[in-house]
Design a protein around this motif. Structure first.
Motif, mmCIF file in Angstrom:
data_model
loop_
_atom_site.group_PDB
_atom_site.id
_atom_site.type_symbol
_atom_site.label_atom_id
_atom_site.label_comp_id
_atom_site.label_asym_id
_atom_site.label_seq_id
_atom_site.Cartn_x
_atom_site.Cartn_y
_atom_site.Cartn_z
ATOM 1 N N GLU A 1 0.836 -1.211 0.000
ATOM 2 C CA GLU A 1 0.000 0.000 0.000
ATOM 3 C C GLU A 1 0.867 1.257 0.000
ATOM 4 O O GLU A 1 0.549 2.243 -0.673
ATOM 5 C CB GLU A 1 -0.908 0.014 1.229
ATOM 6 N N SER B 1 -9.407 4.294 -3.578
ATOM 7 C CA SER B 1 -10.014 3.596 -2.439
ATOM 8 C C SER B 1 -9.721 4.399 -1.176
ATOM 9 O O SER B 1 -8.621 4.335 -0.632
ATOM 10 C CB SER B 1 -9.429 2.184 -2.317
ATOM 11 N N ARG C 1 -10.224 -5.564 11.892
ATOM 12 C CA ARG C 1 -9.939 -5.709 10.452
ATOM 13 C C ARG C 1 -9.438 -7.111 10.116
ATOM 14 O O ARG C 1 -9.738 -7.644 9.042
ATOM 15 C CB ARG C 1 -8.902 -4.671 10.021
ATOM 16 N N GLU D 1 -10.841 -9.567 7.311
ATOM 17 C CA GLU D 1 -9.993 -10.155 6.271
ATOM 18 C C GLU D 1 -10.238 -11.657 6.155
ATOM 19 O O GLU D 1 -10.316 -12.209 5.057
ATOM 20 C CB GLU D 1 -8.512 -9.907 6.601
ATOM 21 N N LYS E 1 -11.929 -13.417 2.786
ATOM 22 C CA LYS E 1 -10.691 -13.831 2.104
ATOM 23 C C LYS E 1 -10.939 -14.435 0.725
ATOM 24 O O LYS E 1 -10.078 -14.371 -0.158
ATOM 25 C CB LYS E 1 -9.898 -14.799 2.980
ATOM 26 N N LYS F 1 -13.276 -11.342 -3.975
ATOM 27 C CA LYS F 1 -12.424 -10.346 -4.620
ATOM 28 C C LYS F 1 -13.011 -8.943 -4.429
ATOM 29 O O LYS F 1 -14.209 -8.726 -4.635
ATOM 30 C CB LYS F 1 -12.300 -10.667 -6.111
ATOM 31 N N TYR G 1 -12.817 -6.032 1.316
ATOM 32 C CA TYR G 1 -11.766 -6.082 2.326
ATOM 33 C C TYR G 1 -12.261 -5.711 3.723
ATOM 34 O O TYR G 1 -11.599 -5.976 4.705
ATOM 35 C CB TYR G 1 -10.615 -5.142 1.943
ATOM 36 N N CYS G 2 -13.413 -5.066 3.784
ATOM 37 C CA CYS G 2 -13.956 -4.665 5.084
ATOM 38 C C CYS G 2 -15.479 -4.605 4.992
ATOM 39 O O CYS G 2 -16.055 -4.725 3.900
ATOM 40 C CB CYS G 2 -13.380 -3.326 5.551
ATOM 41 N N HIS H 1 -17.575 -2.576 2.389
ATOM 42 C CA HIS H 1 -17.580 -2.977 0.982
ATOM 43 C C HIS H 1 -18.652 -4.018 0.663
ATOM 44 O O HIS H 1 -18.791 -4.412 -0.495
ATOM 45 C CB HIS H 1 -16.206 -3.546 0.585
#
Length: 358
Positions: free
Chosen positions: A90, A188, A266, A270, A274, A277, A280-281, A284
């Motif tokens: 990141e 993002s 978090r 995850e 997992k 696609k 992530y949290c 979303h």
């Protein structure tokens, strides 16, 4: 090398130079916690800090509503300090965007803390989203992996906010098309907005009277479109801090402690997402996924039904409440969403109440 003679002597094998080795990983990890602002600087406002902790844990967009001087901007600036630290991937991604835009700070080779972008409300569409004759990343891409803070939200041009909605908030990328080529920038970010409750700023103030005429408050709120409010999970009312709390010598909790809880939540998310696609949290989650992940008990259904009827909450609040309740449960390390988790989530829908501003 300090002189051209040193350069020529080096190539003529007349001198030897000691190579400089930069350990990027070490450099990165050494600067992970270099935040200018800390939650411990803020006196009082424990309920707002809790709301921002939930927002950070679930990646939720949040709006802060309150009078001038209540501390909305001060709190928002401290949000990056409780977000999970950037990983190296990141950091490199964020650094590339800032480098392309020519926004790297002097003597900075790698961005190791989450960006915080706060554009002025006079910003143009192109400056916010990106583009131009030679396409450049806009503020929403510069906020990638960090926070985009829109202060005085109703003062932004309607067109600017609509551009923000069309693709970036939903898809987390922005596509800029030109006749000969198309450029795609990542976007993002966590959206944090702040606003006064009315033009004079004192609607619902505990001590000062609002001087706005009938219907003015609602007209002011209507500057923010329904689609934008649809994308904001948490609404928080910020009230001024009483003198006794301002003058208190009690030390507030540090950002580092809050961040530990956020990171733990978090990690749960995850693991949950997992195999999915692009998720992530909790923020979303799609509506379909929400029904699978956010199962509530019969008592929870009754509570939610009563809350929506008594507080006159709109239908769009339903999904938002479930998402936030799931995050509260993750912070509590609970597999199930309890009535307590739902109750806390319900209180973060202030602007959905039909009584607000009427």
């Amino acid at each position: 090398m300090e002189t051209l003679k040193e350069v020529t002597d080096f190539f003529d094998d007349k001198i030897e130079l000691e190579p400089i080795v930069v350990n990027t990983r070490e450099e990165f990890y050494n600067h992970l916690n270099e935040y200018e602002f800390d939650f411990s600087d803020v006196k009082g406002q424990e309920n707002i800090k809790r709301a921002l902790e939930i927002a950070a844990a679930g990646g939720h967009n949040v709006i802060l509503i309150g009078p001038p001087g209540a501390g909305k901007t001060m709190l928002a600036k401290r949000l990056p300090s409780i977000l999970p630290p950037l990983n190296l991937h990141e950091a490199l991604e964020t650094t590339k965007i800032h480098s392309v835009a020519g926004k790297m700070a002097k003597d900075t080779s790698l961005i190791s803390v989450r960006p915080f972008r706060s554009p002025h409300h006079t910003i143009s569409d192109v400056a916010l989203v990106g583009g131009g004759g030679v396409p450049q990343p806009g503020e929403i891409s510069l906020a990638h992996n960090g926070v985009l803070f829109l202060d005085e939200l109703p003062e932004f041009k309607r067109t600017v906010l609509e551009v923000l909605l069309r693709q970036p908030v939903e898809d987390r990328v922005v596509t800029i098309s030109r006749a000969k080529f198309t450029v795609e920038y990542p976007a993002s970010f966590m959206l944090v907005a702040a606003m006064n409750p009315c033009p004079c700023g004192y609607y619902n103030h505990p001590e000062k009277d609002c001087v706005c005429g009938p219907g003015i408050v609602q007209k002011y709120l209507n500057k923010i479109s329904g689609p934008l409010m649809d994308r904001i999970d948490i609404h928080v009312e910020v009230v001024p801090v009483p003198f006794r709390e301002l003058s208190s010598t009690k030390i507030s909790e540090k950002s580092e402690s809050v961040r530990e809880r956020v990171v733990a939540a978090r990690l749960i998310q995850e693991e949950r997402f997992k195999d999915l696609k692009g998720v992530y949290c909790n923020a979303h989650m799609s509506s379909k996924l929400l029904r699978e992940v956010c199962q509530i008990t019969e008592a929870g259904h009754v509570l939610l039904k009563n809350a929506m009827e008594r507080l006159s909450l709109s239908a769009r609040a339903y999904d938002r409440i479930l998402k936030v309740a799931r995050t509260v449960a993750d912070l509590d390390n609970s597999q199930d969403i309890s009535i307590e988790h739902l109750s806390e989530a319900i209180q973060y829908r202030s602007l959905d109440r039909e009584s607000w501003g009427s």
